[in-house]
Scaffold this motif. Structure first.
Motif, short mmCIF file in Angstrom:
data_model
loop_
_atom_site.label_atom_id
_atom_site.label_comp_id
_atom_site.label_asym_id
_atom_site.label_seq_id
_atom_site.Cartn_x
_atom_site.Cartn_y
_atom_site.Cartn_z
N PHE A 261 0.83 -1.20 0.00
CA PHE A 261 0.00 0.00 0.00
C PHE A 261 0.87 1.25 0.00
O PHE A 261 0.62 2.21 -0.74
N THR A 262 1.90 1.25 0.83
CA THR A 262 2.79 2.41 0.90
C THR A 262 3.40 2.71 -0.47
O THR A 262 3.47 3.87 -0.89
N GLU A 263 3.84 1.65 -1.16
CA GLU A 263 4.46 1.88 -2.45
C GLU A 263 3.45 2.37 -3.48
O GLU A 263 3.77 3.19 -4.35
N ALA A 264 2.22 1.90 -3.38
CA ALA A 264 1.19 2.38 -4.29
C ALA A 264 1.00 3.89 -4.13
O ALA A 264 0.90 4.63 -5.12
N VAL A 265 0.96 4.35 -2.87
CA VAL A 265 0.83 5.79 -2.62
C VAL A 265 2.06 6.52 -3.16
O VAL A 265 1.94 7.56 -3.82
N GLU A 266 3.24 5.98 -2.88
CA GLU A 266 4.48 6.63 -3.32
C GLU A 266 4.57 6.68 -4.84
O GLU A 266 5.03 7.67 -5.42
N ARG A 267 4.12 5.61 -5.50
CA ARG A 267 4.17 5.61 -6.97
C ARG A 267 3.27 6.70 -7.56
O ARG A 267 3.67 7.43 -8.47
N LEU A 268 2.06 6.81 -7.03
CA LEU A 268 1.14 7.83 -7.56
C LEU A 268 1.59 9.23 -7.19
O LEU A 268 1.41 10.17 -7.98
N ALA A 269 2.17 9.37 -6.00
CA ALA A 269 2.70 10.68 -5.61
C ALA A 269 3.82 11.09 -6.55
O ALA A 269 3.90 12.26 -6.98
N GLY A 270 4.71 10.15 -6.88
CA GLY A 270 5.78 10.46 -7.82
C GLY A 270 5.26 10.81 -9.19
O GLY A 270 5.82 11.66 -9.89
N ARG A 271 4.18 10.17 -9.58
CA ARG A 271 3.59 10.43 -10.90
C ARG A 271 3.10 11.86 -11.04
O ARG A 271 3.21 12.46 -12.12
N ILE A 272 2.57 12.43 -9.94
CA ILE A 272 2.04 13.79 -10.01
C ILE A 272 2.99 14.80 -9.38
O ILE A 272 2.67 15.99 -9.29
N GLY A 273 4.15 14.35 -8.90
CA GLY A 273 5.12 15.26 -8.31
C GLY A 273 4.72 15.80 -6.95
O GLY A 273 5.03 16.95 -6.61
N TYR A 274 4.06 14.96 -6.16
CA TYR A 274 3.58 15.39 -4.84
C TYR A 274 4.57 14.93 -3.77
O TYR A 274 4.97 13.77 -3.74
#
Length: 633
Positions: free
Chosen positions: A83-96
């Motif tokens: 779950f943590t990596e899923a959040v991190e992946r999407l955050a990286g995708r949008i630059g958050y």
């Protein structure tokens, strides 16, 4: 060890992410009603799409296997990330920029392993591409040039060169901060007693990417005479690279595959390059393994293969290896809904050699001149026998009959029976008897392979709840009483809940408040209604469905998820008017029930009790006025 990601960040990343963009990288999505998209479920095999995505709600649900959730759940269940990596992946995708609690300042070690492998692959790809211009890469440039690929083509496909060195890549990546263990985990190095060394040396290298475009591995072609390794050497199995689930070129081809409803399966990296440069931009290839069931699942998801209008075109060499590949592909043919074809180049040339010999037009003609898979296989079998002898013709008929027997469409089967008779020189009646005999034999041995659909994964076999890391419950859902589709009252209740969950801004707080006062006949619907009632003050706020999900018992979460993504009317409908009419119908039904009760009570009231009769009449008048207001809007 990093702490938990702040809940505000989790919510913000999800709010900024369009779930359709993420799922669309894996599944071909098509309109499925107002604000809804549909596709083939990536979690189980199915012939027609039951997988729904509602971007406005931010959730998906499959009505076949009951998998569902938000964008994080999708990545966790399909990509097997934390779950943590899923959040991190999407955050990286949008630059958050994420923030971590409990003193943590970055991703945890366990969730960062996959990210480090991908980062190492990206750094290696950049290294290989840069080295293609070096003097010692002349064999690689010459190989590409001899096959008709210039520098622009190499750059488009990310082709690079691995120098003939024991550890040049290793040293380079060590300077980038990668450890030997990380490089081993990525499959970029091998290990002996003396330590780690480069896996790819003195070879031309192709990056292998997943459907989202992330580099997950490499394929390397032998160039030098003193290289005693295999002709092609691929990345070994890693946490991110599973060769049976990867198709080279799919990241470049997926959009056109979905748009054209077509995929061309070729046999190598250079064949993919040749096809794409010739305009066949739907070409893909397997990576060091035979075409199999997992590849079919990937293709069907990307194609949206839910009808017989699509085309799956295989290219095979005419040699024995190509014939074996054709037989394997034919063995899985019925897993496709699309029509399957075989394209063979003149003189047995593969797409790369054909492009060299005849140019781009020759490659396009090869694909255009494809033959149906059944016709190709029948010819392959029949031509193995001496048709000038009675024995040969009889053997050819017996060998070809099982192929015709597998054809599902009766009209096509009859046509191919006649074709088998013609090719084998047999009498048509003999061919019909041979095909029927083959059908009986197949059923007696393994059941009717043409009558069913691939097995489906049950909800109980689903991966664990992705929110377990964040401290939420993961117990299995209890049995739920589903709505009776033949009961108009329960249908109205279900549609009302769909509207309240999906279109809260269209119905407004006042109408919603009145609707949730209506008694529901279905107890499961009543639980969801009560959860909605408890959250009505925040009906206009973001995260509306998430709050309802947090309110209901966990056993009811799949029901809420399904209601939140179920298809509403088709495009062209006035959504606001539709939403209001559904709730008004629910309210009107309840008012009619109240009116019937009051009317019955009035009839039973003593005529001498004028005060009670008057209050009942006032109540009836109020109900009539409210019903008129509902119908007048």
């Amino acid at each position: 060890m990093a702490g938990r990601i702040r809940q505000n960040d989790i919510d913000e990343v999800k709010a900024r992410t369009n779930i359709a963009d993420i799922i669309g990288d894996y599944v071909s999505l098509k309109p499925g009603g107002v604000g809804s998209l549909k596709g083939l479920c990536p979690f189980h095999d199915e012939k027609s799409p039951s997988f729904n995505v509602r971007p406005g709600v931010g959730r998906y649900h499959c009505f076949g296997c009951e998998e569902g959730g938000d964008v994080y759940a999708f990545l966790v269940k399909l990509d097997h990330v934390s779950f943590t990596e899923a959040v991190e992946r999407l955050a990286g995708r949008i630059g958050y920029q994420l923030h971590y609690e409990e003193g943590g300042g970055g991703p945890s070690e366990s969730s960062g392993n996959r990210a480090r492998i991908l980062a190492a692959n990206n750094a290696a790809e950049e290294f290989f591409r840069d080295r293609l211009a070096a003097p010692d890469a002349d064999p690689g440039r010459r190989f590409l040039g001899e096959r008709g690929f210039d520098a622009a083509a190499a750059a488009h496909f990310g082709v690079g060169f691995a120098p003939k060195s024991w550890d040049e890549l290793t040293k380079h990546l060590r300077t980038k901060g990668f450890t030997p263990d990380e490089l081993l985990a990525a499959g970029l190095v091998s290990q002996r007693d003396r330590g780690v060394y480069d896996r790819f040396r003195g070879r031309l290298v192709w990056p292998i990417r997943d459907v989202t475009g992330q580099t997950i591995g490499f394929g390397a072609r032998r160039l030098l005479d003193d290289d005693n390794g295999p002709k092609y050497l691929n990345t070994p199995e890693t946490a991110v690279y599973k060769k049976t689930q990867v198709l080279y070129g799919l990241d470049l081809a997926k959009r056109d595959i979905s748009r054209r409803d077509e995929v061309v399966v070729v046999e190598g990296y250079t064949d993919v390059m040749a096809c794409h440069l010739a305009g066949i931009t739907t070409a893909v290839a397997t990576c060091g393994t035979a075409f199999g069931v997992d590849h079919i699942k990937v293709i069907r998801r990307v194609m949206g293969d839910d009808s017989s209008t699509g085309s799956v075109i295989f290219t095979f060499d005419p040699d024995s290896a190509g014939q074996k590949a054709a037989a394997r592909a034919f063995g899985e043919e019925q897993r496709f809904s699309a029509q399957t074809y075989v394209a063979v180049g003149p003189d047995g040339l593969d797409p790369c050699d054909l492009r060299l010999a005849g140019g781009d037009d020759a490659v396009r003609r090869m694909i255009d001149n494809r033959k149906p898979m059944f016709e190709f296989m029948i010819r392959q079998v029949v031509e193995r026998f001496d048709l000038d002898s009675v024995e040969g013709r009889t053997s050819a008929l017996r060998a070809g009959a099982p192929i015709v027997a597998t054809i599902r469409d009766p009209a096509s089967q009859n046509g191919y029976t006649r074709e088998l008779a013609r090719l084998s020189g047999a009498d048509l009646d003999d061919a019909l008897r041979a095909v029927r005999s083959a059908q009986r034999g197949s059923r007696s041995q393994s059941g009717d392979r043409t009558g069913g659909r691939p097995s489906q994964q049950s909800p109980q076999q689903s991966p664990s709840d992705p929110y377990a890391e964040q401290g939420q419950s993961t117990s299995a859902p209890a049995p739920i009483r589903e709505a009776d589709p033949t009961d108009p009252t329960q249908r109205t209740e279900r549609e009302s809940l769909m509207v309240l969950l999906q279109l809260p801004e269209e119905v407004g707080a006042d109408r919603a408040s009145r609707a949730v006062q209506v008694p529901f006949s279905n107890p499961t619907h009543a639980v969801v209604r009560d959860a909605i009632a408890s959250q009505l003050p925040s009906i206009a706020d973001p995260g509306w469905v998430d709050r309802i999900l947090a309110e209901v018992p966990q056993a009811y979460e799949p029901t809420v998820n399904a209601l939140a993504v179920a298809a509403l009317p088709q495009a062209g409908t006035d959504v606001g008017r539709y939403a209001r009419s559904i709730l008004d119908g629910l309210i009107d039904r309840d008012l009619l029930r109240e009116k019937a009760e009051l009317t019955s009570r009035l009839a039973r009231t003593d005529p001498q009790n004028a005060e009670l009769r008057r209050s009942l009449q006032v109540a009836l008048s109020s109900i009539d006025q409210e019903r008129m207001r509902l119908r007048g809007e």
